[in-house]
Design an enzyme around this catalytic site. Structure first.
Site, short mmCIF file in Angstrom:
data_model
loop_
_atom_site.label_atom_id
_atom_site.label_comp_id
_atom_site.label_asym_id
_atom_site.label_seq_id
_atom_site.Cartn_x
_atom_site.Cartn_y
_atom_site.Cartn_z
N LYS A 80 -7.01 -6.16 -9.04
CA LYS A 80 -5.58 -6.03 -9.32
C LYS A 80 -5.16 -7.11 -10.31
O LYS A 80 -5.58 -8.27 -10.19
CB LYS A 80 -4.80 -6.16 -8.00
CG LYS A 80 -3.31 -5.88 -8.09
CD LYS A 80 -2.67 -5.97 -6.72
CE LYS A 80 -1.18 -5.71 -6.74
NZ LYS A 80 -0.56 -5.87 -5.40
N SER A 155 2.38 -1.97 -4.28
CA SER A 155 2.28 -2.25 -5.69
C SER A 155 0.87 -2.08 -6.25
O SER A 155 0.70 -1.91 -7.45
CB SER A 155 2.72 -3.69 -5.97
OG SER A 155 1.90 -4.61 -5.29
N SER A 179 1.37 -3.75 0.10
CA SER A 179 0.81 -3.30 -1.18
C SER A 179 -0.68 -3.04 -1.23
O SER A 179 -1.18 -2.53 -2.23
CB SER A 179 1.16 -4.31 -2.28
OG SER A 179 2.52 -4.18 -2.59
#
Ligand code: GLN
Length: 491
Positions: A80, A155, A179
């Site tokens: 990420k 997210s 997330s």
């Protein structure tokens, strides 16, 4: 020929260790897959093909030299874009850091490299990890491989979508309010939020420092456990890192995979079962509870009365911490600088930079947080929310005196169409209704695929006491052994 992108991390590492394939071949297969599908998925913000192939070659050389390789050596991983990677762009999904190449690796990235995993690139995310759909990325939304008109969660939608689209067998996420788990649930993949402090925040771009927790994403529970073991553990460079070893999550996942939960007591959270969830989600959850009972688990209902206040408390605490953390993006130290024409004051340049660099959701959070912390309001908002946090922790503590772990659906709803929840922030915030209590408490939580609703994946969440991450892996692996894994229709 076997399609290497369809294999688990365990299988890939085994093939590399046995010399049946090479790390370079495995890496090439995934880079080819990214090239073939990512224009439709947009899981990656940056693909580091050269870096990945160089890392793969190094693993192959070590193997040729007869070196002992770790359990994930040669396995590709997508990271990420919230973790710093030395010399590799790190944007946090924001324009304000566009073009920034950090001078150092996050601890987790260092550990991934030391484990011989191969970093494929950086995955898309909601700007600064604020969001539940990846639609708030400054670089366009990620699409759900199950249905590219739908969101992949957020997210960390890029990491979850990369797994579901077979672009990577492993990925890293970060979980502040859900997330890792929520994107896992809506893409039919596994996402685990470790105990707070069980994984290092060094090099994790901060959103809400008392909640932020990096963790593993994978397509199977065992793969997630292996990744957790590789990245977890004490880090002296993170002041809130727990100075204890990670519990043996890999052994727990293997134990769970035997499908025997005799002697394990599970609590269904009354407040999160049924009402509030879509009927299809509630039905898949009920079927999974039956499946867990068949595996030998004792199931009881446990009321956690303060969990319903978690969402409002979170939306005071997280924005408050964010408003302080994001003050560092001032156009002076790194990233974007706007309007610096030699005639403007420092304040004007800062203001222009922040106005141009941050998106609407980030600005909303900064304003909410600044307000909640302002003099005269601090006790009424931030102070009250902290008291709620204590009550939620007490709910967990009381529950864990009765049961080994708590279970609930991971999310109230399946992947929704792109655009369906962007006009009303509260509708977006509801995606994390069931995941947020765990963050406020600091314990571990995992989402494991448990069924389908109208052809879309549903996740079950297992929540365990702090530093008992092994327990959630055992339960999740047992459920996986009963319900199997879920494969999206071919892209
Ligand atoms: N969706 C939640 C938020 O917008 C959680 C985000 C996260 O876990 N990073 O804050």
């Amino acid at each position: 020929m076997t399609d290497l992108t369809k294999l688990t991390a365990v299988e890939l590492a085994g093939l590399v260790a046995d010399g049946q394939t090479s790390a370079v071949e495995v890496t090439r297969a995934h880079l080819d897959r990214i090239a073939a599908v990512d224009d439709r998925v947009n899981a990656f913000l940056h693909v580091d093909a050269d870096g990945a192939l160089a890392a793969a070659r190094a693993v192959d050389e070590r193997r040729a030299a007869g070196e002992e390789l770790g359990p994930l050596a040669g396995v590709p991983v997508a990271v990420k874009d919230v973790l710093t990677t030395k010399g590799v762009p790190t944007t946090v999904g924001s324009k304000i850091l566009e073009g920034w190449r950090p001078p150092y690796d996050a601890t987790i990235v260092q550990r991934l490299r030391a484990a011989g995993t191969v970093l494929l690139g950086k995955t898309n995310m909601d700007e600064f990890a604020m969001g539940s759909s990846t639609e708030y990325s400054a670089y366009g939304p990620t699409r759900n491989p199950w249905d590219t008109d739908r969101i992949p969660g957020g997210s960390g939608g890029g990491s979850a979508a990369a797994l579901a689209a077979y672009e990577a067998p492993l990925a890293i996420g970060s979980d502040t309010g859900g997330s890792i788990r929520q994107p896992g649930a809506v893409t039919g993949t596994v996402g685990a939020k470790p105990t707070y402090g069980g994984t290092s925040r060094y090099g994790l771009v901060a959103f809400s420092s008392s909640l932020d927790t990096p963790g593993p994403c994978a397509r199977t529970v065992l793969d997630a456990a292996l990744l957790h073991a590789a990245i977890g553990g004490h880090d002296p460079r993170d002041s809130t890192s727990v100075p204890q070893p990670v519990p043996d999550v890999v052994a727990a996942a293997r134990l769970g995979a035997t499908g025997d939960l005799t002697g394990v007591k599970l609590g269904v959270v009354t407040e999160f079962s049924g009402e509030g969830a879509e009927p299809g989600v509630a039905a898949a959850f009920r079927d999974s509870v039956d499946a867990l009972a068949k595996l030998g688990a004792e199931i009881v209902e446990v009321s956690c009365p303060h969990f319903t206040y978690a969402l409002p408390a979170y939306y005071l605490i997280a924005p408050s911490e964010c408003s302080s953390n994001l003050a560092r993006f001032d156009g002076v130290r790194f990233g974007l600088r706007e309007g610096d024409d030699g005639n403007r004051s420092l304040e004007e340049v800062m203001s222009l930079t922040r106005d141009a660099g941050f998106g609407p959701e980030v600005k909303r959070r900064i304003m909410l947080g600044t307000y909640a912390l302002s003099s005269g309001y601090y006790d009424a908002y931030y102070g009250q929310a902290q008291k709620v946090r204590t009550l939620i922790t007490r709910d967990f503590t009381a529950a864990f005196e009765r049961v080994d772990a708590l279970i609930s659906p991971t999310t109230p709803f399946v992947a929704f169409p792109i655009g369906a929840r962007t006009s009303d922030p509260y509708q977006m915030y509801l995606a994390d209704l069931y995941t947020i209590p765990t963050n406020l408490y600091g314990g571990p939580g995992i989402s494991v695929p448990c069924g389908l609703s109208e052809g879309l994946p549903v996740g079950l969440q297992v929540m365990a006491p702090t530093m008992a991450d092994d327990r959630m892996y055992r339960v999740a692996a047992a459920l996986e052994s009963a319900v199997g894994t879920f494969t999206p229709p071919a892209l």
